[in-house]
Scaffold this active site. Structure first.
Site, PDB file in Angstrom:
ATOM      1  CD  GLU A  86      -7.130  -0.592   0.376  1.00  0.00           C
ATOM      2  OE1 GLU A  86      -6.193   0.048  -0.114  1.00  0.00           O
ATOM      3  OE2 GLU A  86      -6.945  -1.541   1.171  1.00  0.00           O
ATOM      4  CB  CYS A 133      -7.937  -3.727  -1.785  1.00  0.00           C
ATOM      5  SG  CYS A 133      -7.347  -4.276  -0.157  1.00  0.00           S
TER       6      CYS A 133
END
Length: 157
Positions: free
Chosen positions: A58, A89
């Site tokens: 991510e 993330c």
């Protein structure tokens, strides 16, 4: 394309990125940053290769999207993740003003990844993020979402 169909399609692509990442000896995580039907950026976890505990899928996808779009704000964007984003993330997505985070597999499905154990404080932060940001993050059951984990365990055996 209907939003729900697009979401499943892009989540499935994130799962495919994660599965492909396993085949090159990396951890089973993939992510896509998209605006509507347009994929802006992708990312895979390269923590093992890079010896970098922040080299998450991510984070890589958000970095690439910001760089490619020339902006710090990803407002109007959706982050599609093969697995529930960890606290790092999730925080990066919030800092980038991402509107939605959709994930294909809950963190409870993640097997032992042959590394240091996930510290309890991060487990607690992740649970808090779920509760504090419910309008942004959503689990979407996705076909084959367990496949990257299965492949990783088989490869590691």
């Amino acid at each position: 394309m209907a939003t729900e169909d697009r979401d499943i399609l892009l989540l499935r692509q994130a799962v495919d990125l994660a599965l492909g990442n396993v085949t090159v000896g990396q951890l089973p995580f993939g992510a896509i940053v998209a605006r509507g039907d347009d994929i802006v950026a992708t990312g895979v976890n390269t923590a093992l290769r890079d010896h970098d505990p922040t080299a998450h899928a991510e984070v890589a996808a958000v970095r690439a999207a910001c760089r490619d779009l020339g902006t710090l704000s990803l407002a109007g964007i959706t982050l599609y993740s093969s697995c529930e984003p960890c606290p790092i993330c999730h925080t990066v997505a919030v800092a980038a003003e991402i509107d939605r985070i959709l994930y294909a597999a809950p963190k409870e499905w993640v097997p032992d990844l042959d590394g240091p154990p996930f510290p309890q404080v991060l487990i607690d932060v992740q649970a808090a993020a779920r509760e504090l940001d419910p309008g942004r993050i959503t689990y979407v059951p996705t076909p084959a979402a367990r496949d990257p984990f299965t492949a990783y365990v088989e490869r590691s055996s």
